[in-house]
Design a protein around this motif. Structure first.
Motif, short mmCIF file in Angstrom:
data_model
loop_
_atom_site.label_atom_id
_atom_site.label_comp_id
_atom_site.label_asym_id
_atom_site.label_seq_id
_atom_site.Cartn_x
_atom_site.Cartn_y
_atom_site.Cartn_z
N VAL A 254 63.16 66.43 34.03
CA VAL A 254 62.29 65.81 32.80
C VAL A 254 61.23 65.17 33.19
CG1 VAL A 254 62.84 63.91 31.06
CG2 VAL A 254 65.02 64.87 32.08
N LEU A 255 60.02 65.49 32.47
CA LEU A 255 58.86 65.37 32.69
C LEU A 255 58.24 64.00 31.98
CD1 LEU A 255 56.22 65.91 34.37
CD2 LEU A 255 55.26 67.13 32.22
N CYS A 256 58.00 63.01 32.51
CA CYS A 256 57.70 61.57 32.00
C CYS A 256 56.12 61.36 32.25
CB CYS A 256 58.32 60.35 32.84
SG CYS A 256 60.21 60.68 32.96
N HIS A 257 55.54 60.72 30.97
CA HIS A 257 54.13 60.80 30.88
C HIS A 257 53.92 59.29 29.77
CE1 HIS A 257 49.97 61.79 30.25
NE2 HIS A 257 50.22 62.05 29.07
N GLU A 258 52.87 58.87 29.93
CA GLU A 258 52.26 57.65 29.17
C GLU A 258 51.51 58.10 28.17
OE1 GLU A 258 51.37 53.13 29.46
OE2 GLU A 258 49.99 54.32 30.70
N ALA A 259 51.73 57.94 26.82
CA ALA A 259 50.79 58.16 25.71
C ALA A 259 49.43 57.84 26.05
CB ALA A 259 51.26 58.11 24.48
N GLY A 260 48.37 58.67 26.18
CA GLY A 260 47.07 58.30 26.18
C GLY A 260 46.55 58.15 27.51
N ARG A 261 47.54 58.08 28.76
CA ARG A 261 46.86 57.86 29.88
C ARG A 261 46.04 59.44 30.37
NH1 ARG A 261 50.12 55.73 35.17
NH2 ARG A 261 50.55 54.16 33.27
N GLU A 262 44.81 59.09 30.81
CA GLU A 262 44.20 60.34 31.31
C GLU A 262 43.64 60.18 32.69
OE1 GLU A 262 40.61 59.82 28.56
OE2 GLU A 262 41.82 60.64 26.80
N ALA A 263 43.67 58.99 33.58
CA ALA A 263 43.50 59.26 34.96
C ALA A 263 44.70 58.43 35.60
CB ALA A 263 42.14 58.47 34.75
N ILE A 264 44.76 58.70 36.87
CA ILE A 264 45.69 58.07 37.71
C ILE A 264 45.44 56.77 37.85
CG2 ILE A 264 46.95 58.03 39.81
CD1 ILE A 264 46.19 61.00 40.17
N HIS A 265 46.46 55.86 37.66
CA HIS A 265 46.33 54.33 37.55
C HIS A 265 46.26 54.00 38.86
CE1 HIS A 265 46.86 50.10 36.70
NE2 HIS A 265 47.86 50.12 37.77
N GLY A 266 45.08 53.14 39.10
CA GLY A 266 44.49 52.82 40.43
C GLY A 266 43.53 53.51 40.98
N TYR A 267 43.45 54.69 40.75
CA TYR A 267 42.59 55.83 41.16
C TYR A 267 42.17 56.54 40.11
CZ TYR A 267 45.91 54.95 45.24
OH TYR A 267 46.67 54.52 46.33
N GLU A 268 41.11 55.83 39.41
CA GLU A 268 40.89 56.18 38.11
C GLU A 268 39.68 57.50 38.25
OE1 GLU A 268 41.80 53.15 38.45
OE2 GLU A 268 43.27 52.96 36.75
N SER A 269 39.27 57.64 39.51
CA SER A 269 38.28 58.69 39.60
C SER A 269 39.04 60.19 39.80
CB SER A 269 37.49 58.65 40.97
OG SER A 269 38.44 58.85 42.15
N PHE A 270 40.54 60.09 39.45
CA PHE A 270 41.14 61.28 39.70
C PHE A 270 41.75 61.23 38.15
CE2 PHE A 270 41.09 59.85 43.85
CZ PHE A 270 41.04 61.13 44.59
N SER A 271 41.31 62.52 37.53
CA SER A 271 41.99 62.63 36.32
C SER A 271 43.40 63.59 36.15
CB SER A 271 40.90 63.78 35.43
OG SER A 271 39.67 63.10 35.15
N LEU A 272 44.09 63.03 35.19
CA LEU A 272 45.22 63.69 34.93
C LEU A 272 45.18 65.35 34.60
CD1 LEU A 272 47.83 61.25 33.35
CD2 LEU A 272 47.06 61.50 35.65
N PRO A 273 45.77 66.31 35.23
CA PRO A 273 45.78 67.55 34.95
C PRO A 273 46.42 67.85 33.43
CG PRO A 273 46.74 67.42 37.28
CD PRO A 273 46.54 66.07 36.70
N SER A 274 46.55 68.78 33.01
CA SER A 274 47.13 69.10 31.65
C SER A 274 48.74 69.23 31.86
CB SER A 274 46.84 70.56 31.13
OG SER A 274 47.13 71.47 31.77
N ILE A 275 49.27 69.00 30.61
CA ILE A 275 50.69 68.97 30.84
C ILE A 275 51.28 70.33 31.19
CG2 ILE A 275 52.90 68.58 29.42
CD1 ILE A 275 51.45 66.10 30.09
N PRO A 276 50.79 71.25 30.70
CA PRO A 276 51.35 72.85 31.40
C PRO A 276 51.22 72.69 32.75
CG PRO A 276 50.22 72.97 29.32
CD PRO A 276 49.82 71.48 29.65
N THR A 277 49.92 72.39 33.26
CA THR A 277 49.71 72.35 34.57
C THR A 277 50.73 71.58 35.54
OG1 THR A 277 47.24 72.53 34.44
CG2 THR A 277 48.01 71.94 36.62
N TYR A 278 51.36 70.57 35.06
CA TYR A 278 52.31 69.77 35.56
C TYR A 278 53.63 70.48 35.64
CZ TYR A 278 49.73 65.21 35.97
OH TYR A 278 49.04 64.16 36.39
#
Length: 340
Positions: A254-278
């Motif tokens: 089950v893939l869990c995600h937070e709506a609107g989150r675009e970067a890794i919390h605490g490591y904001e220089s790292f953007s989240l990949p797309s959902i299909p990539t995950y």
């Protein structure tokens, strides 16, 4: 057991352990300690958990000291370190004769002052992130148990994996199935009263620690819901995620995600990949060990109003190509059906 929960300056948004215990634990909560919101109540911020007053320090509960059994550390900063501003509250708890339960990487039992006070007052320091010493490498046998093994995986830390695990297990039980939770982090361990703190286990033994729990319960239940940790792309915590993924040999993800989150919390220089990539990453990395597939999603919509939340969940489900829900806000029927 009557407890107080320490959540200074983090309640409720960054106090996931405190919220988890308030929502799923069977403790009687006397108060939450938070200097920033003292004078309010838990229900002023969160309506669907056990209510309690919020106070500035444990000393505010002096009149109730004889009724308190424990102080629980309900927050964990990045790295799991102890904040010295908490010392007075822990000291006060021990002087009251209360146990102190902590999920930090900093072990309170190794703190000279706390150890002395605990001995003097006949109470216990319980560091739940201290793993057992007899763990071994995995044998690759978790997939042989009778139970269906379901693992929550995430796009990041703190997106709702523990909450999703607990909600799905509870709803599965209400639907008439024998379901158990496999706790892998401090919050799950505090709620369930057992488990292995995977992020503290030696790397060679992480998969084995998960496997051990699954083989212990796997022939007694219909479903085992494994509490996921971290994210497969997290720059700091991905090894923990991988150990749980391979050790659990999960049948479904089950893939869990937070709506609107675009970067890794605490490591904001790292953007989240797309959902299909995950989805591709989790399934392809799992496949050599077990053919677990992402069959459902859980979206944390806490920051949205009802209409926006429903739309976000629908869009998330469409992107996944699988049923999705916010397990706190909406029902889990479609997700449970996919898991069954």
């Amino acid at each position: 057991m009557r407890i107080a929960i320490l959540a200074h300056e983090k309640f409720p948004d960054r106090a996931k352990t405190a919220l988890g215990v308030l929502r799923y634990g069977d403790h009687d909560v006397a108060a939450v300690l938070d200097r920033d919101t003292a004078g309010k109540r838990v229900s002023d911020f969160v309506s669907d958990v056990q209510d309690a007053p919020i106070v500035a320090e444990l000393a505010d509960l002096e009149d109730e000291a004889d009724e308190l059994d424990a102080l629980l550390i309900g927050i964990s900063p990045i790295g799991g370190e102890f904040d010295e501003s908490w010392r007075d509250d822990v000291r006060t708890a021990l002087e009251y004769g209360c146990d102190v339960v902590s999920g930090l990487h900093y072990f309170l039992a190794e703190d000279e002052e706390f150890a002395r006070l605990a001995e003097e007052n006949g109470c216990e320091l319980r560091d739940v992130r201290n793993p057992p010493e007899d763990l071994t490498v995995a044998d690759g046998v978790a997939g042989e148990v009778d139970a269906e093994v379901i693992l929550t995986v995430g796009t990041d830390c703190s997106v709702g994996k523990m909450t999703t695990t607990m909600e799905l297990a509870r709803d599965a039980r209400q639907a008439g199935f024998d379901a158990a939770v496999i706790p892998t982090g401090q919050t799950g361990i505090m709620i369930e009263g057992w488990g292995n703190p995977i992020d503290r286990v030696v790397s060679d033994f992480t998969a084995g620690a998960v496997e051990e729990m699954i083989t212990e319960l796997g022939d007694e239940y219909d479903y085992l819901f494994v509490e996921g940790q971290g994210s497969i792309v997290h720059p700091a915590y991905s090894p923990v995620t991988l150990g749980i993924l391979h050790g659990s040999m999960a049948d479904k993800l089950v893939l869990c995600h937070e709506a609107g989150r675009e970067a890794i919390h605490g490591y904001e220089s790292f953007s989240l990949p797309s959902i299909p990539t995950y989805v591709d990453l989790y399934e392809s990395i799992a496949e050599p060990v077990a053919e677990g597939r992402v069959v459902a999603g859980a979206l944390n919509t806490a920051g949205l109003d009802d209409d926006a939340a429903r739309q976000a969940v629908d869009e998330y489900a469409e992107t996944l190509g699988a049923p999705a829900t916010d397990v706190i806000r909406f029902d889990t029927d479609d997700v449970l059906e996919a898991l069954r």
